[in-house]
Design an enzyme around this catalytic site. Structure first.
Site, PDB file in Angstrom:
ATOM      1  N   LYS A  20       0.708  -1.079  -0.184  1.00  6.38           N
ATOM      2  CA  LYS A  20      -0.027   0.038   0.042  1.00  6.38           C
ATOM      3  C   LYS A  20       1.028   1.217   0.036  1.00  6.38           C
ATOM      4  CE  LYS A  20      -2.013  -1.169   3.898  1.00  6.38           C
ATOM      5  NZ  LYS A  20      -1.294  -2.224   4.258  1.00  6.38           N
ATOM      6  N   ARG A  95      -9.911   0.929   8.477  1.00  6.83           N
ATOM      7  CA  ARG A  95      -9.570  -0.249   8.933  1.00  6.83           C
ATOM      8  C   ARG A  95     -10.571  -0.851   9.688  1.00  6.83           C
ATOM      9  NH1 ARG A  95      -3.516   0.345   8.656  1.00  6.83           N
ATOM     10  NH2 ARG A  95      -2.658  -1.393   9.097  1.00  6.83           N
ATOM     11  N   ARG A 134      11.532  -5.298   5.484  1.00  5.57           N
ATOM     12  CA  ARG A 134      11.546  -4.000   4.893  1.00  5.57           C
ATOM     13  C   ARG A 134      12.322  -2.850   5.509  1.00  5.57           C
ATOM     14  NH1 ARG A 134       5.547  -1.499   5.406  1.00  5.57           N
ATOM     15  NH2 ARG A 134       5.892  -2.738   7.243  1.00  5.57           N
ATOM     16  N   ARG A 167      14.430   0.573  10.294  1.00  7.41           N
ATOM     17  CA  ARG A 167      13.599  -0.466  10.588  1.00  7.41           C
ATOM     18  C   ARG A 167      12.484  -0.145  11.612  1.00  7.41           C
ATOM     19  NH1 ARG A 167      15.240  -5.297   7.453  1.00  7.41           N
ATOM     20  NH2 ARG A 167      17.232  -4.632   6.754  1.00  7.41           N
ATOM     21  N   ARG A 179      -0.458  -8.481  13.154  1.00 11.20           N
ATOM     22  CA  ARG A 179      -1.050  -7.397  12.486  1.00 11.20           C
ATOM     23  C   ARG A 179      -1.999  -8.079  11.230  1.00 11.20           C
ATOM     24  NH1 ARG A 179       4.283  -5.023  10.920  1.00 11.20           N
ATOM     25  NH2 ARG A 179       3.178  -3.931   9.253  1.00 11.20           N
TER      26      ARG A 179
HETATM   27  P1  AP5 Z   1       5.116  -1.643   1.819  1.00 11.20           P
HETATM   28  O1  AP5 Z   1       4.449  -0.773   0.492  1.00 11.20           O
HETATM   29  O2  AP5 Z   1       5.514  -0.925   2.918  1.00 11.20           O
HETATM   30  O3  AP5 Z   1       3.535  -2.353   2.480  1.00 11.20           O
HETATM   31  P2  AP5 Z   1       2.398  -1.671   3.065  1.00 11.20           P
HETATM   32  O4  AP5 Z   1       1.050  -2.329   2.522  1.00 11.20           O
HETATM   33  O5  AP5 Z   1       2.377  -0.345   3.292  1.00 11.20           O
HETATM   34  O6  AP5 Z   1       2.397  -2.429   4.622  1.00 11.20           O
HETATM   35  P3  AP5 Z   1       2.378  -1.732   5.957  1.00 11.20           P
HETATM   36  O7  AP5 Z   1       3.013  -2.916   6.851  1.00 11.20           O
HETATM   37  O8  AP5 Z   1       3.151  -0.538   6.142  1.00 11.20           O
HETATM   38  O9  AP5 Z   1       0.993  -2.055   6.216  1.00 11.20           O
HETATM   39  P4  AP5 Z   1       0.513  -1.730   7.625  1.00 11.20           P
HETATM   40  O10 AP5 Z   1      -0.838  -1.759   7.356  1.00 11.20           O
HETATM   41  O11 AP5 Z   1       0.896  -3.037   8.443  1.00 11.20           O
HETATM   42  O12 AP5 Z   1       1.191  -0.749   8.396  1.00 11.20           O
HETATM   43  P5  AP5 Z   1       0.602   0.652   8.691  1.00 11.20           P
HETATM   44  O13 AP5 Z   1       1.857   1.506   8.735  1.00 11.20           O
HETATM   45  O14 AP5 Z   1      -0.566   1.260   7.988  1.00 11.20           O
HETATM   46  O15 AP5 Z   1       5.676  -2.743   1.260  1.00 11.20           O
HETATM   47  C1  AP5 Z   1       6.214  -3.896   2.246  1.00 11.20           C
HETATM   48  C2  AP5 Z   1       7.518  -4.220   1.909  1.00 11.20           C
HETATM   49  O16 AP5 Z   1       7.513  -5.243   0.497  1.00 11.20           O
HETATM   50  C3  AP5 Z   1       8.436  -3.116   1.379  1.00 11.20           C
HETATM   51  O17 AP5 Z   1       9.794  -3.446   2.004  1.00 11.20           O
HETATM   52  C4  AP5 Z   1       8.536  -3.159  -0.077  1.00 11.20           C
HETATM   53  O18 AP5 Z   1       9.706  -2.618  -0.643  1.00 11.20           O
HETATM   54  C5  AP5 Z   1       7.990  -4.374  -0.503  1.00 11.20           C
HETATM   55  N1  AP5 Z   1       7.469  -4.591  -1.402  1.00 11.20           N
HETATM   56  C6  AP5 Z   1       6.171  -4.025  -1.957  1.00 11.20           C
HETATM   57  N2  AP5 Z   1       5.631  -4.388  -2.840  1.00 11.20           N
HETATM   58  C7  AP5 Z   1       6.260  -5.561  -3.288  1.00 11.20           C
HETATM   59  C8  AP5 Z   1       5.984  -6.221  -4.322  1.00 11.20           C
HETATM   60  N3  AP5 Z   1       5.155  -6.396  -5.172  1.00 11.20           N
HETATM   61  N4  AP5 Z   1       6.853  -7.640  -4.552  1.00 11.20           N
HETATM   62  C9  AP5 Z   1       8.057  -7.719  -3.482  1.00 11.20           C
HETATM   63  N5  AP5 Z   1       8.042  -6.743  -2.731  1.00 11.20           N
HETATM   64  C10 AP5 Z   1       7.401  -5.743  -2.213  1.00 11.20           C
HETATM   65  O19 AP5 Z   1       0.013   0.544  10.076  1.00 11.20           O
HETATM   66  C11 AP5 Z   1       0.833   0.135  11.372  1.00 11.20           C
HETATM   67  C12 AP5 Z   1       0.167   0.176  12.600  1.00 11.20           C
HETATM   68  O20 AP5 Z   1      -0.577   1.397  12.921  1.00 11.20           O
HETATM   69  C13 AP5 Z   1      -1.000  -0.956  12.525  1.00 11.20           C
HETATM   70  O21 AP5 Z   1      -0.607  -2.043  12.867  1.00 11.20           O
HETATM   71  C14 AP5 Z   1      -1.924  -0.488  13.783  1.00 11.20           C
HETATM   72  O22 AP5 Z   1      -1.319  -0.379  14.908  1.00 11.20           O
HETATM   73  C15 AP5 Z   1      -1.890   1.207  13.445  1.00 11.20           C
HETATM   74  N6  AP5 Z   1      -2.873   1.769  12.423  1.00 11.20           N
HETATM   75  C16 AP5 Z   1      -2.552   2.259  11.308  1.00 11.20           C
HETATM   76  N7  AP5 Z   1      -3.569   2.805  10.637  1.00 11.20           N
HETATM   77  C17 AP5 Z   1      -4.680   2.216  11.563  1.00 11.20           C
HETATM   78  C18 AP5 Z   1      -6.156   2.465  11.495  1.00 11.20           C
HETATM   79  N8  AP5 Z   1      -6.667   3.231  10.325  1.00 11.20           N
HETATM   80  N9  AP5 Z   1      -6.877   2.042  12.573  1.00 11.20           N
HETATM   81  C19 AP5 Z   1      -6.339   1.572  13.501  1.00 11.20           C
HETATM   82  N10 AP5 Z   1      -4.711   1.471  13.925  1.00 11.20           N
HETATM   83  C20 AP5 Z   1      -4.049   2.085  12.824  1.00 11.20           C
END
Ligand code: AP5
Length: 225
Positions: A20, A95, A134, A167, A179
């Site tokens: 994402k 979410r 990552r 990281r 997660r």
């Molecule tokens: P990346 O693009 O970083 O993936 P992502 O989908 O953004 O993953 P996140 O881990 O950031 O999502 P998340 O939903 O857990 O975290 P968030 O910050 O929203 O890609 C991942 C890796 O793979 C990278 O290294 C990339 O280079 C690689 N990659 C990408 N595409 C690829 C491909 N096609 N092939 C190979 N490699 C690839 O949330 C974190 C925390 O915040 C949550 O756990 C929660 O506690 C809280 N939070 C955030 N939003 C909310 C909400 N709305 N409500 C409640 N809690 C929330």
């Protein structure tokens, strides 16, 4: 008066590691939309030590979802900023069903609605590997991966030339499992919600970053035309 063309409101739905953030940054550059990541906003609140950040920290490190109340307060503040008028890509929001309903209300007040919700469809096992490898540039936030996306020059960010990387505290194999569980229990049901509203698009997100980017760009061009 409202502008003739309404700004796009795009939602990227998908489990942790689905890509994402990677794709939202590419769409931001290509279409001039604003990436709005609740994860980034929450991490900034944690780093600043705000009241919301202090409440969110332990939940995030354990891989759970932060309360709707905190997330919605942060989201409303960000949506009030003027740059959002260019159109937004919501990355990691909504979410929960409460967040989806609150987003509808917020958009309705502004005479807007969700343009498209795009579900990135991926395997759970691949997600753990993506999350665990990552890292990001400490200067500009560009994302990298130990195996799938390395900088052209080892140790130097392609985008800003920075040499410091970091990281996330929640990018361990165990926390990634928690997660994923939270995603399946609370967020995956939103796919059916947006499908029922007729705004859902699905993308196979098991391909390369560029393949997925091309599919997404097609959708964004189509829905915002
Ligand atoms: P990346 O693009 O970083 O993936 P992502 O989908 O953004 O993953 P996140 O881990 O950031 O999502 P998340 O939903 O857990 O975290 P968030 O910050 O929203 O890609 C991942 C890796 O793979 C990278 O290294 C990339 O280079 C690689 N990659 C990408 N595409 C690829 C491909 N096609 N092939 C190979 N490699 C690839 O949330 C974190 C925390 O915040 C949550 O756990 C929660 O506690 C809280 N939070 C955030 N939003 C909310 C909400 N709305 N409500 C409640 N809690 C929330």
């Amino acid at each position: 008066a409202r502008p003739a063309t309404r700004p796009a409101v795009l939602i990227l739905l998908g489990p942790p590691g689905a890509g994402k953030g990677t794709q939202a940054r590419m769409l931001e550059e290509r279409f001039g939309l604003v990436q709005l990541s609740t994860g980034d906003l929450l991490r900034a609140a944690v780093a600043q030590g705000t009241e919301a950040g202090r409440a969110a920290k332990a939940v995030m490190e354990a891989g759970g979802l932060v309360s709707d109340e905190i997330v919605l307060a942060i989201l409303r503040d960000r949506m009030a900023a003027p740059d959002v008028a260019r159109g937004v890509i919501l990355d990691g929001f909504p979410r929960t069903d409460v967040q989806a309903a609150a987003l509808d209300d917020l958009l309705c007040e502004a005479g807007q609605e969700v343009t498209a919700a795009i579900a990135l469809v991926v395997d759970d096992e691949a997600m753990i590997a993506r999350v665990a490898g990552r890292y990001t540039c400490a200067g500009c936030g560009e994302g990298y991966h130990d195996s799938f996306k390395v900088p052209a020059r080892a140790g130097v960010c392609d985008r800003c030339g920075g040499t410091a990387f970091r990281r996330r505290a929640d990018d361990t194999a165990e926390t990634a499992g928690a997660r994923l569980a939270a995603y399946h229990a609370q967020t995956a049901p939103l796919i059916a919600y947006y499908e029922g509203r007729g705004v859902l698009q699905r993308i196979d997100a098991m391909g390369t970053i560029d393949e997925i980017g091309a599919d997404l760009a097609d959708i964004v061009s189509r829905v915002s035309a």
